[in-house]
Design a protein around this motif. Structure first.
Motif, mmCIF file in Angstrom:
data_model
loop_
_atom_site.group_PDB
_atom_site.id
_atom_site.type_symbol
_atom_site.label_atom_id
_atom_site.label_comp_id
_atom_site.label_asym_id
_atom_site.label_seq_id
_atom_site.Cartn_x
_atom_site.Cartn_y
_atom_site.Cartn_z
ATOM 1 N N ALA A 10 113.139 39.181 5.162
ATOM 2 C CA ALA A 10 113.462 39.003 6.585
ATOM 3 C C ALA A 10 112.591 39.816 7.526
ATOM 4 O O ALA A 10 112.714 39.678 8.746
ATOM 5 N N SER A 11 111.697 40.637 7.009
ATOM 6 C CA SER A 11 110.992 41.582 7.882
ATOM 7 C C SER A 11 109.675 41.069 8.441
ATOM 8 O O SER A 11 109.040 41.746 9.253
ATOM 9 N N ARG A 12 109.235 39.885 8.028
ATOM 10 C CA ARG A 12 107.969 39.391 8.554
ATOM 11 C C ARG A 12 107.888 37.873 8.454
ATOM 12 O O ARG A 12 108.649 37.242 7.725
ATOM 13 N N GLY A 13 106.965 37.308 9.217
ATOM 14 C CA GLY A 13 106.649 35.897 9.127
ATOM 15 C C GLY A 13 107.824 34.981 9.357
ATOM 16 O O GLY A 13 108.615 35.140 10.296
ATOM 17 N N LEU A 14 107.951 33.993 8.493
ATOM 18 C CA LEU A 14 109.029 33.023 8.622
ATOM 19 C C LEU A 14 110.395 33.693 8.504
ATOM 20 O O LEU A 14 111.350 33.291 9.175
ATOM 21 N N GLY A 15 110.499 34.715 7.665
ATOM 22 C CA GLY A 15 111.773 35.408 7.506
ATOM 23 C C GLY A 15 112.272 36.009 8.801
ATOM 24 O O GLY A 15 113.459 35.896 9.148
ATOM 25 N N THR A 16 111.378 36.642 9.553
ATOM 26 C CA THR A 16 111.756 37.205 10.851
ATOM 27 C C THR A 16 112.101 36.103 11.844
ATOM 28 O O THR A 16 113.067 36.214 12.604
ATOM 29 N N VAL A 30 122.609 38.956 7.424
ATOM 30 C CA VAL A 30 122.293 40.070 6.531
ATOM 31 C C VAL A 30 120.865 39.832 6.062
ATOM 32 O O VAL A 30 120.589 38.840 5.377
ATOM 33 N N GLY A 31 119.962 40.698 6.472
ATOM 34 C CA GLY A 31 118.557 40.556 6.116
ATOM 35 C C GLY A 31 118.169 41.574 5.063
ATOM 36 O O GLY A 31 118.473 42.763 5.216
ATOM 37 N N VAL A 32 117.519 41.128 4.001
ATOM 38 C CA VAL A 32 117.119 42.047 2.940
ATOM 39 C C VAL A 32 115.617 41.965 2.721
ATOM 40 O O VAL A 32 114.995 40.913 2.859
ATOM 41 N N VAL A 33 115.061 43.098 2.376
ATOM 42 C CA VAL A 33 113.631 43.220 2.148
ATOM 43 C C VAL A 33 113.410 44.567 1.478
ATOM 44 O O VAL A 33 114.288 45.438 1.516
ATOM 45 N N PRO A 38 110.674 47.741 9.427
ATOM 46 C CA PRO A 38 110.238 46.847 10.513
ATOM 47 C C PRO A 38 111.380 46.132 11.229
ATOM 48 O O PRO A 38 111.178 45.593 12.316
ATOM 49 N N LEU A 39 112.574 46.124 10.641
ATOM 50 C CA LEU A 39 113.699 45.425 11.244
ATOM 51 C C LEU A 39 114.577 46.333 12.105
ATOM 52 O O LEU A 39 115.546 45.866 12.707
ATOM 53 N N ALA A 40 114.236 47.619 12.194
ATOM 54 C CA ALA A 40 115.088 48.589 12.885
ATOM 55 C C ALA A 40 115.331 48.203 14.344
ATOM 56 O O ALA A 40 116.473 48.255 14.836
ATOM 57 N N GLU A 41 114.279 47.821 15.047
ATOM 58 C CA GLU A 41 114.419 47.474 16.461
ATOM 59 C C GLU A 41 115.298 46.238 16.631
ATOM 60 O O GLU A 41 116.146 46.181 17.531
ATOM 61 N N LEU A 42 115.100 45.257 15.761
ATOM 62 C CA LEU A 42 115.893 44.036 15.852
ATOM 63 C C LEU A 42 117.364 44.318 15.548
ATOM 64 O O LEU A 42 118.261 43.722 16.163
ATOM 65 N N ASN A 83 113.502 33.340 0.995
ATOM 66 C CA ASN A 83 112.208 33.342 1.674
ATOM 67 C C ASN A 83 111.248 34.393 1.128
ATOM 68 O O ASN A 83 110.044 34.309 1.344
ATOM 69 N N ALA A 84 111.765 35.399 0.416
ATOM 70 C CA ALA A 84 110.909 36.490 -0.064
ATOM 71 C C ALA A 84 109.807 35.968 -0.965
ATOM 72 O O ALA A 84 110.038 35.110 -1.819
ATOM 73 N N GLY A 85 108.614 36.478 -0.773
ATOM 74 C CA GLY A 85 107.509 36.042 -1.622
ATOM 75 C C GLY A 85 106.178 36.502 -1.078
ATOM 76 O O GLY A 85 106.072 37.067 0.011
#
Length: 271
Positions: A10-16, A30-33, A38-42, A83-85
């Motif tokens: 969830a922290s970059r690209g399509l996941g974000t 619930v976003g996992v990575v 990088p997700l702190a602000e969001l 989405n992770a990859g």
């Protein structure tokens, strides 16, 4: 009604983009990575609608525990996005055993572990939608320098098709999503490359020129379509994201059909 999402990578690209779109729709995520920094602000801007925790999807035991914790935290899960990859770029002769195993651990087995962890919960819940982020159809047929990446996604598509049939009677849907080129960090931070063999230098030059001409689109457009998919009463089992991706995929299908047809007479001699 608001939905509850579980999104990997969830922290970059399509996941974000998927995460932000779900939050904008008033949903809980619930976003996992591996690295949640990088997700702190969001998380702060979401006002409690987004929660995150670190998870390595290649660790099966951690995935089982993480999915259970997420399910309990938001009192159920409606949408799961695998989405992770990352990307592995290089000729078949060049890839090392470690590169292949690490790539498959995340891109293929990571998604499998999430599915195995979440399906019993969704089955008991009697509802849910799993979205598997693959790549353009036809990539599994083999394309120079992306063979291992395409192989992992093709395997994921096959598993997902079987899973869709298995869980449909329990009220659970599975959709394999085939995105085209989007402006993400897949071929930046998410890229593993092989040590180049000079023998493939001419081919690499042609591939580089072709890749340079490709257009990458805004991932928020993909997220808009994803929200429409999860709103459908009868969602598709497979869908292509993007007009350019659709056209390219149809070209691949037509070429494959034409090649099979060209060798029909020889094929029929086999039975």
């Amino acid at each position: 009604m608001s939905r509850r999402w579980f999104i990997t990578g969830a922290s970059r690209g399509l996941g974000t983009a998927f995460t932000e779109a779900a939050l904008a729709a008033g949903d809980r995520v619930v976003g996992v990575v591996r690295d949640v920094t990088p997700l702190a602000e969001l998380v702060t801007r979401s006002g409690g609608a987004l929660s995150t925790f670190s998870l390595d999807v290649s660790d099966r035991e951690a995935v089982v525990a993480g999915v259970r914790n997420a399910f309990d935290e938001v009192d159920g899960i409606d949408v799961v996005v695998n989405n992770a990859g990352g990307a592995l770029l290089g000729m078949i002769e060049e890839v090392t055993e470690q590169q292949v195993r690490e790539h498959f651990d995340t891109n293929l087995f990571g998604a499998l572990w999430v599915c195995q962890a979440v399906v019993p919960l969704l089955r008991e819940q009697g509802s849910g939608h799993i979205l598997q982020i693959a790549t353009m159809p036809g990539a599994g047929g083999g394309f120079a320098s992306t063979g291992l990446y395409g192989a992992g996604k093709a395997a994921l598509e096959t598993i997902s098709g079987a899973l869709a049939m298995e869980v449909e009677p329990f009220g659970v849907s599975v959709t394999t999503v085939h995105p085209g080129g989007y402006d993400t960090e897949l071929f930046g931070r998410g890229l593993t490359t092989t040590a180049p063999n000079p023998a493939y230098a001419p081919l690499r030059e042609r591939l580089d020129a072709m890749f340079d001409e490709a257009e990458d689109f805004d991932p928020r457009r993909a997220a808009e379509v994803l929200l429409k998919i999860v709103d459908l009463d009868e969602p598709p089992r497979r869908i292509i994201l993007g007009g350019a991706a659709y056209d390219m995929s149809m070209d691949v299908f037509r070429a494959t059909t034409a090649e099979f047809a060209a060798w029909e007479a020889l094929s029929r001699q086999g039975d």
